[in-house]
Design an enzyme around this catalytic site. Structure first.
Site, PDB file in Angstrom:
ATOM      1  N   HIS A 119     -23.765  19.817  61.817  1.00  0.00           N
ATOM      2  CA  HIS A 119     -23.649  20.831  62.869  1.00  0.00           C
ATOM      3  C   HIS A 119     -24.776  20.720  63.897  1.00  0.00           C
ATOM      4  O   HIS A 119     -25.769  20.001  63.704  1.00  0.00           O
ATOM      5  CB  HIS A 119     -23.644  22.237  62.259  1.00  0.00           C
ATOM      6  CG  HIS A 119     -24.906  22.611  61.543  1.00  0.00           C
ATOM      7  ND1 HIS A 119     -26.077  22.939  62.189  1.00  0.00           N
ATOM      8  CD2 HIS A 119     -25.181  22.719  60.214  1.00  0.00           C
ATOM      9  CE1 HIS A 119     -27.011  23.241  61.313  1.00  0.00           C
ATOM     10  NE2 HIS A 119     -26.488  23.106  60.083  1.00  0.00           N
ATOM     11  N   SER A 174     -19.561  24.476  49.151  1.00  0.00           N
ATOM     12  CA  SER A 174     -20.783  25.252  48.913  1.00  0.00           C
ATOM     13  C   SER A 174     -21.599  25.467  50.186  1.00  0.00           C
ATOM     14  O   SER A 174     -22.635  26.134  50.132  1.00  0.00           O
ATOM     15  CB  SER A 174     -21.643  24.561  47.846  1.00  0.00           C
ATOM     16  OG  SER A 174     -22.044  23.276  48.279  1.00  0.00           O
ATOM     17  N   GLY A 175     -21.148  24.914  51.315  1.00  0.00           N
ATOM     18  CA  GLY A 175     -21.800  25.225  52.578  1.00  0.00           C
ATOM     19  C   GLY A 175     -22.546  24.108  53.250  1.00  0.00           C
ATOM     20  O   GLY A 175     -23.378  24.359  54.124  1.00  0.00           O
ATOM     21  N   CYS A 222     -27.965  21.008  55.194  1.00  0.00           N
ATOM     22  CA  CYS A 222     -27.006  20.485  56.168  1.00  0.00           C
ATOM     23  C   CYS A 222     -27.603  19.303  56.924  1.00  0.00           C
ATOM     24  O   CYS A 222     -28.809  19.063  56.883  1.00  0.00           O
ATOM     25  CB  CYS A 222     -26.597  21.576  57.150  1.00  0.00           C
ATOM     26  SG  CYS A 222     -25.604  22.909  56.415  1.00  0.00           S
ATOM     27  N   TYR A 253     -32.456  32.910  56.348  1.00  0.00           N
ATOM     28  CA  TYR A 253     -31.996  32.680  57.710  1.00  0.00           C
ATOM     29  C   TYR A 253     -30.642  33.360  57.916  1.00  0.00           C
ATOM     30  O   TYR A 253     -29.897  33.626  56.973  1.00  0.00           O
ATOM     31  CB  TYR A 253     -31.871  31.182  58.019  1.00  0.00           C
ATOM     32  CG  TYR A 253     -30.947  30.423  57.097  1.00  0.00           C
ATOM     33  CD1 TYR A 253     -29.590  30.283  57.396  1.00  0.00           C
ATOM     34  CD2 TYR A 253     -31.426  29.838  55.923  1.00  0.00           C
ATOM     35  CE1 TYR A 253     -28.738  29.583  56.548  1.00  0.00           C
ATOM     36  CE2 TYR A 253     -30.588  29.139  55.081  1.00  0.00           C
ATOM     37  CZ  TYR A 253     -29.238  29.012  55.392  1.00  0.00           C
ATOM     38  OH  TYR A 253     -28.411  28.346  54.555  1.00  0.00           O
TER      39      TYR A 253
END
Length: 420
Positions: free
Chosen positions: A327, A322-323, A345, A309
């Site tokens: 959101h 690490s992300g 996420c 993605y």
């Protein structure tokens, strides 16, 4: 000299000895030796420091005070510099010798108060002063506290970054003892050595809401090792805001947000799908960005594969380096509240993500439960400090009795031998 064993009478009264004076207030009969004015103990003791005018003590060397003969003993020693810092030490059980166990500061002025008693039990007193010289090495340890001054959530740890690695536990204890964290209201807390160059400080529980926290170092001029001395450190002041906690139940696909214990919102979410499960455990908000470009290649997904993605993501609240973010995910609104379809996420509608973004601040708590993912790392991927239980956290301190919160032996300012 009388070598005959004698019986000492316990006097039920309080002796008041001034810090630098020689006056004694006592009760009892006039014949009691404790009622006598302290004699000058200069002839009874020897001091390891230089006696010459203008000469300075080498801060690399320990202090030592000894008794010259068998006619008396040392009962108490207090060593204090001009700023009020004490030097810890050990006194032999027989009162024959006292030596320092904590380092001296360079270029400092010290006062030494020595109390003695002679063979008949009469009290003696001697006050010495000396100055220390320049350090023998110019190597300095710099400490940088974090985060920056400001208002944070109740989960924000205090950090101390060292510019040089320190492995020795004794040297770590010297450093840790000099790093002070004060708060209003007061809480129980402890430092934890994450590595030889990094310490974290946190309370046993989350900080109370609206706590004022002050951090400073007393390490400047203190000897850490033969070739390393403490340098200056900029103090830090932060405060905490309301207690904001976001609890995500990955199995129920819901996030519940609390302010000071009261629920203020319940949000449908989606978390990590199989193979990309969201980490379980307590995380802390690291920062917030209105717009973030997220690419699968940053988490090891090969470009062009079915899982790859490349997206522009809005209202992104970061919780791991690490992300992992909370959101806006408008593409998965149909799954939010019912299925986990993200790459790790926590996704929600744009309006909910905007609300969350504007509600939380750095240091606020984001906790995930009932995910099939691994546990949040304690260190190295954000602030997972709260996933370490207090018993284990306390053992991460370099101070001997950190586990119980008791004062370590080297912290004791005044030392006396056991009563005979």
């Amino acid at each position: 000299m009388n070598h005959t064993p004698r019986t000492r009478t316990v006097v039920s009264c309080t002796l008041l000895v001034t810090a630098l004076g020689a006056g004694v207030t006592a009760c009892g009969s006039d014949g009691n030796p404790l009622s006598a004015r302290p004699y000058d103990a200069a002839d009874l003791i020897s001091f390891s420091g230089p006696a010459g005018e203008g000469k300075r003590v080498d801060p690399d060397k320990p202090l030592e005070i000894t008794v010259n003969d068998d006619d008396g003993r040392i009962t108490d020693v207090t060593v204090q510099d001009a700023t009020g810092r004490y030097v810890a030490g050990e006194l032999a059980a027989d009162g024959s010798r006292w030596h320092s166990t904590s380092p001296l500061a360079a270029n400092a002025h010290y006062t030494v108060a020595v109390s003695t008693e002679d063979d008949d039990g009469a009290p003696g007193r001697k006050v010495l002063t000396f100055d220390t010289s320049n350090p023998t090495t110019r190597k300095r340890l710099t400490v940088t506290f974090g985060p920056q001054a400001g208002v944070y959530g109740v989960g924000q740890p205090i950090t101390a970054q060292l510019d040089q690695e320190v492995k020795d536990k004794g040297q770590r204890a010297v450093i840790e003892r000099a790093l002070k964290v004060d708060s209003t209201p007061e809480v129980q807390g402890s430092w934890y050595w994450v590595s030889g160059k990094e310490l974290h400080y946190r309370p046993k529980e989350y900080w109370p809401a609206h706590t004022a926290i002050s951090v400073h170092s007393n390490l400047d001029g203190i000897k850490i090792s033969d070739r390393l001395w403490g340098g200056p450190a900029k103090p830090l002041k932060i405060t905490t805001g309301d207690r904001i906690e976001a609890l995500t139940d990955a199995a129920a696909h819901q996030m519940t947000v609390y302010r000071n214990g009261a629920q203020i919102n319940r949000i449908p979410v989606t978390t990590g799908r199989p193979g990309f499960e969201t980490r379980n455990g307590v995380k802390v908000v690291l920062d917030k960005q209105y717009l973030v470009r997220m690419r699968g290649t940053t988490i090891g997904i090969a470009e062009g594969t079915s899982d790859s993605y490349d997206l522009l993501v809005y209202w992104a609240t970061r919780v791991t380096w690490s992300g992992e973010y909370v959101h806006a995910a408008p593409w998965s609104v149909g799954s939010q509240g019912s299925a986990n379809v993200s790459h790790g996420c926590t996704g929600m509608s744009t309006s909910n993500a905007q609300w969350f973004f504007k509600t939380v601040r750095d240091g606020d708590i984001v906790k995930v439960v009932n995910s099939n993912g691994r546990a949040m790392e304690p260190f190295g991927n954000g602030f997972g400090d709260w996933n370490v239980d207090w018993k284990k956290w306390s053992k991460g301190s370099a101070l001997a009795n950190a586990k119980t919160g008791a004062q370590a032996p080297g912290d004791v300012a005044r030392l006396q031998p056991a009563a005979f």
